[in-house]
Scaffold this motif. Structure first.
Motif, PDB file in Angstrom:
ATOM      1  N   ALA A 201       3.029  25.517  64.480  1.00 12.96           N
ATOM      2  CA  ALA A 201       1.788  26.039  64.653  1.00 12.96           C
ATOM      3  C   ALA A 201       1.563  27.493  64.217  1.00 12.96           C
ATOM      4  CB  ALA A 201       1.300  25.885  65.880  1.00 12.96           C
ATOM      5  N   GLY A 202       2.459  28.507  64.647  1.00  8.81           N
ATOM      6  CA  GLY A 202       2.407  29.840  63.981  1.00  8.81           C
ATOM      7  C   GLY A 202       2.316  29.925  62.490  1.00  8.81           C
ATOM      8  N   GLY A 203       3.212  29.381  61.727  1.00  4.89           N
ATOM      9  CA  GLY A 203       3.044  29.316  60.226  1.00  4.89           C
ATOM     10  C   GLY A 203       1.986  28.683  59.580  1.00  4.89           C
ATOM     11  N   ALA A 204       1.411  27.703  60.276  1.00  3.94           N
ATOM     12  CA  ALA A 204       0.225  26.981  59.661  1.00  3.94           C
ATOM     13  C   ALA A 204      -0.886  27.540  60.248  1.00  3.94           C
ATOM     14  CB  ALA A 204       0.103  25.465  60.647  1.00  3.94           C
ATOM     15  N   GLU A 205      -0.995  28.507  61.199  1.00  4.72           N
ATOM     16  CA  GLU A 205      -2.240  29.217  61.394  1.00  4.72           C
ATOM     17  C   GLU A 205      -2.314  30.270  60.295  1.00  4.72           C
ATOM     18  OE1 GLU A 205      -4.516  31.855  64.776  1.00  4.72           O
ATOM     19  OE2 GLU A 205      -2.455  31.137  65.515  1.00  4.72           O
ATOM     20  N   LEU A 206      -1.075  30.978  60.102  1.00  4.49           N
ATOM     21  CA  LEU A 206      -1.104  32.010  59.280  1.00  4.49           C
ATOM     22  C   LEU A 206      -1.478  31.844  57.782  1.00  4.49           C
ATOM     23  CD1 LEU A 206      -0.364  35.091  58.925  1.00  4.49           C
ATOM     24  CD2 LEU A 206       2.069  34.423  58.441  1.00  4.49           C
ATOM     25  N   THR A 207      -0.987  30.694  57.233  1.00  2.70           N
ATOM     26  CA  THR A 207      -0.977  30.143  55.804  1.00  2.70           C
ATOM     27  C   THR A 207      -2.571  29.799  55.775  1.00  2.70           C
ATOM     28  OG1 THR A 207      -0.357  28.127  56.525  1.00  2.70           O
ATOM     29  CG2 THR A 207       1.339  29.582  55.464  1.00  2.70           C
TER      30      THR A 207
ATOM     31  N   GLY B 276       7.702   7.760  67.192  1.00  4.42           N
ATOM     32  CA  GLY B 276       7.330   6.937  68.412  1.00  4.42           C
ATOM     33  C   GLY B 276       6.615   5.899  68.149  1.00  4.42           C
ATOM     34  N   LYS B 277       6.086   5.142  69.274  1.00  7.56           N
ATOM     35  CA  LYS B 277       5.508   3.697  69.039  1.00  7.56           C
ATOM     36  C   LYS B 277       4.043   3.640  68.673  1.00  7.56           C
ATOM     37  CE  LYS B 277       9.164   2.068  72.466  1.00  7.56           C
ATOM     38  NZ  LYS B 277       9.183   1.474  73.833  1.00  7.56           N
ATOM     39  N   SER B 278       3.290   4.888  68.985  1.00  7.43           N
ATOM     40  CA  SER B 278       1.873   4.816  69.000  1.00  7.43           C
ATOM     41  C   SER B 278       1.435   6.140  68.223  1.00  7.43           C
ATOM     42  CB  SER B 278       1.087   5.045  70.394  1.00  7.43           C
ATOM     43  OG  SER B 278       0.001   5.315  70.365  1.00  7.43           O
ATOM     44  N   ILE B 279       0.473   5.686  67.250  1.00  3.52           N
ATOM     45  CA  ILE B 279       0.110   6.781  66.443  1.00  3.52           C
ATOM     46  C   ILE B 279      -0.842   7.638  67.160  1.00  3.52           C
ATOM     47  CG2 ILE B 279      -1.605   7.281  64.365  1.00  3.52           C
ATOM     48  CD1 ILE B 279      -0.615   4.750  63.012  1.00  3.52           C
ATOM     49  N   THR B 280      -1.578   7.258  67.812  1.00  3.29           N
ATOM     50  CA  THR B 280      -2.610   8.014  68.643  1.00  3.29           C
ATOM     51  C   THR B 280      -1.934   9.058  69.450  1.00  3.29           C
ATOM     52  OG1 THR B 280      -4.094   6.079  68.660  1.00  3.29           O
ATOM     53  CG2 THR B 280      -4.584   8.065  70.174  1.00  3.29           C
ATOM     54  N   ARG B 281      -0.820   8.378  70.305  1.00  5.60           N
ATOM     55  CA  ARG B 281      -0.120   9.389  71.331  1.00  5.60           C
ATOM     56  C   ARG B 281       0.767  10.443  70.544  1.00  5.60           C
ATOM     57  NH1 ARG B 281       0.296   4.156  74.186  1.00  5.60           N
ATOM     58  NH2 ARG B 281      -0.819   4.347  76.010  1.00  5.60           N
ATOM     59  N   GLY B 282       1.397   9.796  69.578  1.00  5.62           N
ATOM     60  CA  GLY B 282       1.974  10.907  68.457  1.00  5.62           C
ATOM     61  C   GLY B 282       1.341  11.824  68.304  1.00  5.62           C
ATOM     62  N   LEU B 283       0.320  11.718  67.590  1.00  7.41           N
ATOM     63  CA  LEU B 283      -1.002  12.705  67.117  1.00  7.41           C
ATOM     64  C   LEU B 283      -1.296  13.447  68.084  1.00  7.41           C
ATOM     65  CD1 LEU B 283      -2.878  11.116  64.385  1.00  7.41           C
ATOM     66  CD2 LEU B 283      -1.232  12.520  63.946  1.00  7.41           C
ATOM     67  N   ALA B 284      -1.545  12.927  69.448  1.00  3.73           N
ATOM     68  CA  ALA B 284      -1.943  13.912  70.743  1.00  3.73           C
ATOM     69  C   ALA B 284      -0.833  14.541  71.110  1.00  3.73           C
ATOM     70  CB  ALA B 284      -2.419  12.632  71.712  1.00  3.73           C
ATOM     71  N   SER B 285       0.271  14.262  70.815  1.00  6.85           N
ATOM     72  CA  SER B 285       1.427  15.041  71.342  1.00  6.85           C
ATOM     73  C   SER B 285       1.465  16.303  70.372  1.00  6.85           C
ATOM     74  CB  SER B 285       2.697  14.277  71.367  1.00  6.85           C
ATOM     75  OG  SER B 285       2.763  13.255  72.194  1.00  6.85           O
ATOM     76  N   ALA B 286       1.305  16.234  69.076  1.00  4.51           N
ATOM     77  CA  ALA B 286       1.437  17.097  68.056  1.00  4.51           C
ATOM     78  C   ALA B 286       0.223  18.063  68.486  1.00  4.51           C
ATOM     79  CB  ALA B 286       1.313  16.541  66.452  1.00  4.51           C
ATOM     80  N   ALA B 287      -0.835  17.454  68.610  1.00  3.17           N
ATOM     81  CA  ALA B 287      -1.957  18.454  69.003  1.00  3.17           C
ATOM     82  C   ALA B 287      -1.736  19.294  69.986  1.00  3.17           C
ATOM     83  CB  ALA B 287      -3.290  17.731  68.841  1.00  3.17           C
ATOM     84  N   LEU B 288      -1.291  18.615  71.149  1.00  2.00           N
ATOM     85  CA  LEU B 288      -1.025  19.639  72.365  1.00  2.00           C
ATOM     86  C   LEU B 288      -0.144  20.732  72.181  1.00  2.00           C
ATOM     87  CD1 LEU B 288      -1.511  19.727  75.404  1.00  2.00           C
ATOM     88  CD2 LEU B 288       0.467  18.219  75.895  1.00  2.00           C
ATOM     89  N   GLY B 289       1.051  20.372  71.245  1.00  2.00           N
ATOM     90  CA  GLY B 289       1.849  21.427  70.671  1.00  2.00           C
ATOM     91  C   GLY B 289       1.162  22.515  70.243  1.00  2.00           C
ATOM     92  N   VAL B 290       0.237  22.187  69.320  1.00  3.33           N
ATOM     93  CA  VAL B 290      -0.449  23.289  68.630  1.00  3.33           C
ATOM     94  C   VAL B 290      -1.194  24.024  69.470  1.00  3.33           C
ATOM     95  CG1 VAL B 290      -2.261  23.681  66.919  1.00  3.33           C
ATOM     96  CG2 VAL B 290      -0.511  21.754  66.304  1.00  3.33           C
ATOM     97  N   LEU B 291      -1.836  23.478  70.485  1.00  2.00           N
ATOM     98  CA  LEU B 291      -2.779  23.745  71.666  1.00  2.00           C
ATOM     99  C   LEU B 291      -1.776  24.812  72.446  1.00  2.00           C
ATOM    100  CD1 LEU B 291      -5.620  24.015  72.702  1.00  2.00           C
ATOM    101  CD2 LEU B 291      -4.894  22.405  74.283  1.00  2.00           C
ATOM    102  N   ILE B 292      -0.741  24.542  72.908  1.00  2.00           N
ATOM    103  CA  ILE B 292       0.056  25.465  73.673  1.00  2.00           C
ATOM    104  C   ILE B 292       0.592  26.548  72.909  1.00  2.00           C
ATOM    105  CG2 ILE B 292       2.287  25.527  74.921  1.00  2.00           C
ATOM    106  CD1 ILE B 292      -0.033  23.807  76.359  1.00  2.00           C
ATOM    107  N   SER B 293       0.857  26.561  71.539  1.00  2.00           N
ATOM    108  CA  SER B 293       1.243  27.531  70.754  1.00  2.00           C
ATOM    109  C   SER B 293       0.408  28.830  70.653  1.00  2.00           C
ATOM    110  CB  SER B 293       1.939  27.049  69.239  1.00  2.00           C
ATOM    111  OG  SER B 293       0.565  26.970  68.585  1.00  2.00           O
ATOM    112  N   MET B 294      -1.032  28.447  70.848  1.00  2.00           N
ATOM    113  CA  MET B 294      -2.043  29.349  70.762  1.00  2.00           C
ATOM    114  C   MET B 294      -2.196  30.330  71.705  1.00  2.00           C
ATOM    115  SD  MET B 294      -4.941  26.827  68.535  1.00  2.00           S
ATOM    116  CE  MET B 294      -5.846  28.138  68.209  1.00  2.00           C
ATOM    117  N   ILE B 295      -1.513  29.913  72.836  1.00  2.00           N
ATOM    118  CA  ILE B 295      -1.761  30.771  74.056  1.00  2.00           C
ATOM    119  C   ILE B 295      -1.313  32.271  73.876  1.00  2.00           C
ATOM    120  CG2 ILE B 295      -0.804  30.978  76.485  1.00  2.00           C
ATOM    121  CD1 ILE B 295      -0.850  28.059  76.728  1.00  2.00           C
TER     122      ILE B 295
END
Length: 503
Positions: A446-452, A160-179
């Motif tokens: 996210a699942g594998g990251a949390e487990l490790t 993507g074009k923005s670091i902030t928005r890219g990291l926010a997208s990644a963080a949102l993916g992690v958050l949704i996976s924790m449901i």
């Protein structure tokens, strides 16, 4: 050699070859339709693989990804509209060639370059993946979590074009996976009392929503653009579009160099085909004997990005197969196929399912040859076919098919709701420069990251210091932050250059 035995086995299975051929054609056609990407096609066809044999299911979607990357060049050359993001570099010289009545010649160069690049990447994958897997087997939870962390940072900052928005997208993916249910304590997380959320968010409707519905909404917003194709049916046009060896020979050094560039970038999670294509185009133009012709219809300007674009395909599978880390959105979707068929990806994959992996590689090699032959002789026909598909019929069909496939995955209306919400989310992400790819890849990781991470904490007597005291883990953490720093510096430099041009 294992790959020779796998090739013999695949060639002796006519049903499997039929699936590979179908994937070659489907991927090419979908890639040639502006806006409808290979990722969208794979997400939509994912439920079909529930009823297929594991190898056929994986090969079908894997080859769609390969031929879809190539198919994007057809739209880029004919319509000046890249069928995929990675084909944006191809249109710089491809469309001017089409305007000169040389569209078929440009597509032939794109086909040959794509095939050479894809074979280069696939060969390097076959040769190197076993070594990577052997190394990966020796890594412990701290090292694996550090790799996951580096992948999150690289994917979030580079795509993507923005670091902030890219990291926010990644963080949102992690958050949704924790449901859902906490895998360690078995307590509910972010369910808000809803029974449907206790099982978490299913990957299939989420991907269909993000990649398919999100794309449909974007196309509806941009509707009204008519695609036209230059007529090349007369004898003069046929002579003009005949590709000769003296014409292609200057492209060869660019194809070889770009294939190696694409293969290297493919190994890095999150970098992707579009970055490889533009890097190869820039390097090719820098080394060209006549750089002033690039951008005006140079065949080398088509060859370089197409070789790099397709060379990414094979190596991007290396982190997925050896570490369970998808290097692309297509890899993230393939994770779902592995899980659906009960195949555990990661370092142990080469112990438990070695024959399956090499058979998949063999299907990839055969698929490259198939889309190469079909593309070389039939790319112009595919282009004309695409122009005859009315968008006001195509996208409603895709829209309705999305509802059917989302419901079919688990027979749940809740999954349909998830798909619709994900569709609006995907559309808004694209509209405001957030990144759907970073979101989905992070959701899968996210699942594998949390487990490790939790395993590392159980092993540690010093808490988080375990990631600093283990050299390999520390190295990957430094790599992640270094990628973030370099990306930030690159964006700042681009901003300064743009400001100077405007001044």
């Amino acid at each position: 050699m294992e790959i020779v035995a796998a090739l013999a086995s695949v060639l002796g299975d006519p049903i499997l070859l039929l699936w590979v051929f179908a994937a070659s054609v489907v991927g090419m056609v979908v890639g040639a339709i502006p806006g409808l990407t290979a990722s969208a096609a794979i997400a939509m066809l994912l439920p079909l693989t529930f009823y297929m044999e594991p190898l056929a299911a994986l090969a079908f979607l894997y080859v769609i990804g390969k031929s879809g990357r190539y198919g994007g060049s057809i739209a880029a050359i004919l319509f000046n509209t890249p069928g995929t993001a990675a084909s944006a570099a191809t249109q710089i010289d491809g469309y001017p060639l089409a305007q000169q009545g040389k569209a078929s010649k440009a597509m032939k160069v794109a086909t040959i370059s794509s095939v050479i690049g894809d074979y280069t990447g696939e060969t390097l994958l076959i040769v190197g993946v076993g070594v990577i897997a052997a190394i990966a087997l020796r890594l412990g939870p701290p090292e694996l979590f550090a790799i996951y962390f580096a992948a999150f940072v690289v994917i979030g900052s580079v795509i993507g074009k923005s670091i902030t928005r890219g990291l926010a997208s990644a963080a949102l993916g992690v958050l949704i996976s924790m449901i859902g249910i906490d895998p360690i304590s078995s307590k509910e997380r972010f369910t808000f009392g809803s029974f449907d959320l206790t099982n978490g968010i299913s990957l299939v409707p989420l991907m269909i929503g993000i990649f398919v519905l999100g794309e449909v909404f974007s196309q509806l917003e941009a509707r009204g653009k008519k695609m036209e194709i230059v007529d090349e049916s007369d004898d003069a046009a046929k002579a003009r579009n005949r590709l000769t060896w003296p014409e292609f020979r200057p492209c060869v050094p660019h194809v070889i160099r770009s294939s190696l560039i694409g293969s290297f970038i493919g190994v890095l999670p999150g970098m992707g085909s579009s970055i490889a294509a533009f890097v190869a185009y820039g390097e090719g133009k820098r080394r060209a004997k006549t750089p002033e012709e690039w951008g005006k219809g140079a065949l080398e300007g088509v060859a370089a990005p197409e070789a790099a674009n397709n060379a990414v395909s094979g190596p991007s599978m290396a982190p997925l197969l050896t570490l369970g880390i998808p290097g692309s959105t297509i890899g993230a979707i393939l994770v779902g196929v592995f899980l659906i068929h009960g195949i555990q990806i990661g370092p142990t994959l080469f112990i438990t399912s070695r024959d399956l992996v090499y058979s998949l590689f063999a299907c990839g090699l055969i698929g490259i040859a198939m889309y190469g032959l079909v593309g070389y002789f039939g790319a112009a026909f595919v282009g004309r076919f695409v122009t005859r598909i009315p968008t006001d019929i195509l996208y409603p069909i895709v829209f309705l098919t999305s509802f059917v496939t989302a419901y079919a995955s688990r027979g749940s209306l809740f999954d349909v709701l998830v798909m619709v919400l994900a569709g609006f989310a995907g559309w808004l992400m694209k509209k405001y420069d957030f990144n759907p790819a970073a979101f989905v890849i992070s959701f899968v990781l996210a699942g594998g990251a949390e487990l490790t991470f939790r395993q590392a904490m159980l092993l540690s007597e010093d808490g988080l210091l375990i990631f600093v005291t283990r050299p390999v883990a520390l190295g990957f953490l430094i790599l992640g932050f270094a990628a973030l720093f370099l990306r930030a510096r690159s964006l700042n430099r681009q901003a300064r250059e743009a400001a100077l041009k405007d001044a």
